[in-house]
Each structure stands twice: as C-alpha cells, then as structure tokens.
Scaffold this active site. Structure first.
Site, mmCIF file in Angstrom:
data_model
loop_
_atom_site.group_PDB
_atom_site.id
_atom_site.type_symbol
_atom_site.label_atom_id
_atom_site.label_comp_id
_atom_site.label_asym_id
_atom_site.label_seq_id
_atom_site.Cartn_x
_atom_site.Cartn_y
_atom_site.Cartn_z
ATOM 1 N N CYS A 184 -7.079 -5.286 -6.802
ATOM 2 C CA CYS A 184 -6.577 -4.821 -5.242
ATOM 3 C C CYS A 184 -6.173 -6.326 -4.608
ATOM 4 O O CYS A 184 -5.288 -5.925 -3.615
ATOM 5 C CB CYS A 184 -7.857 -4.292 -4.703
ATOM 6 N N HIS A 185 -6.011 -7.649 -5.148
ATOM 7 C CA HIS A 185 -5.878 -8.661 -4.597
ATOM 8 C C HIS A 185 -4.388 -8.545 -4.564
ATOM 9 O O HIS A 185 -3.424 -9.355 -4.163
ATOM 10 C CB HIS A 185 -6.419 -9.826 -4.965
ATOM 11 N N GLU A 199 -1.569 -16.817 -9.420
ATOM 12 C CA GLU A 199 -0.840 -16.130 -10.562
ATOM 13 C C GLU A 199 0.668 -16.499 -10.425
ATOM 14 O O GLU A 199 1.356 -16.080 -11.295
ATOM 15 C CB GLU A 199 -1.449 -14.681 -10.203
ATOM 16 N N TYR A 231 0.859 -1.283 0.259
ATOM 17 C CA TYR A 231 -0.023 -0.066 -0.031
ATOM 18 C C TYR A 231 1.020 1.123 -0.021
ATOM 19 O O TYR A 231 0.708 2.363 -0.726
ATOM 20 C CB TYR A 231 -0.974 0.002 0.988
ATOM 21 N N ASN A 236 -13.125 0.444 -4.081
ATOM 22 C CA ASN A 236 -12.877 0.442 -5.506
ATOM 23 C C ASN A 236 -14.239 0.216 -6.467
ATOM 24 O O ASN A 236 -14.369 -0.916 -6.458
ATOM 25 C CB ASN A 236 -11.546 -0.586 -5.849
#
Length: 107
Positions: A57-58, A86, A26, A49
């Site tokens: 955002c993850h 991912e 962040y 968001n």
DNA sequence: AAACTGACTTCTC
DNA sequence: GGAGAAGCCAGTT
C-alpha cells in the site's frame, strides 16, 4: 474483518502487481480493479488492508504524486522512506510522476 | 435501509 | 502550482 468483497479482491490483486521502485495512483488502481472513479474506496481498502505485507500500500500515491495517509507506524514519513529505499524518485517531497509512476495497463 | 466518513480526483479562482 | 468546493465509490454504524 473478513468481509472480502469482489471489488476488494481486485484492488488488492492489482496492488500486488505494482513492481518495486514504482508507484501508482488510487485512481489507476481503482481502474485496474474495474471501478474507475472509486479512488476513494481504494484508499479505504488500503487503510483497512488485511494483507499488509502482501499488499504494498505504500506504493500507492495520489494523482499528483503527493503521499497521503499511511496506517502503519511512522505514517507518511515511513511511507516516503520505503519508496526512496526501493528506488522511487522524489521531487519536492512528491513522487516524480512520469519516472516512477507505474501503469498496469500494458500488463 | 439511510446517513456519515474517508489514505481520492477534478474543476475553478 | 496552491487553496477551496463539488462529485464519486464503497464500507461502517
């Protein structure tokens, strides 16, 4: 909530730049947005968001690599699953900083 | 406009 | 490295 402030736009724009298989903090995101130290505010933007699928955002974690809140269904569990899927490396339940940590600096 | 809140960060023990 | 306290920023009420 259509109150898009300039700062919000910058944060979302920076968040979209996060490559797949990588994560950022962040604080870093806030810095890229032009307001270092506004890490808290950044988290607020992720929570509210309006660009859920556009803004990954993850892929945003705490400075220690620990996963924090997640508004979407499944909560932190879902968030961790997405990152692992991912290709993000995890260590003891936390993101492997130094390996999967992305720095939007060089861009 | 003032006060409160929150998906943070950093310092100290 | 974990637990506790203080400081920061922007948004919401």
């Amino acid at each position: 909530m259509e109150k898009e402030t300039a700062f919000r736009g910058e944060v979302y724009k920076a968040a979209r730049r996060i490559p797949k298989g990588k994560v950022t903090t962040y604080g870093e995101l806030a810095r890229l947005a032009g307001r270092p130290g506004a890490a808290r505010a950044v988290g607020f933007f992720m929570k509210t968001n309006p660009y859920a699928p556009k803004v990954p955002c993850h892929r945003v974690v705490a400075s220690t690599g620990a996963l924090t809140g997640y508004s979407a269904r499944g909560g932190l569990k879902r968030k961790r699953a997405l990152l692992v899927r991912e290709g993000v490396k995890f260590e003891g339940g936390r993101v492997d900083m130094g390996t999967s940590l992305w720095k939007g600096n060089g861009n």
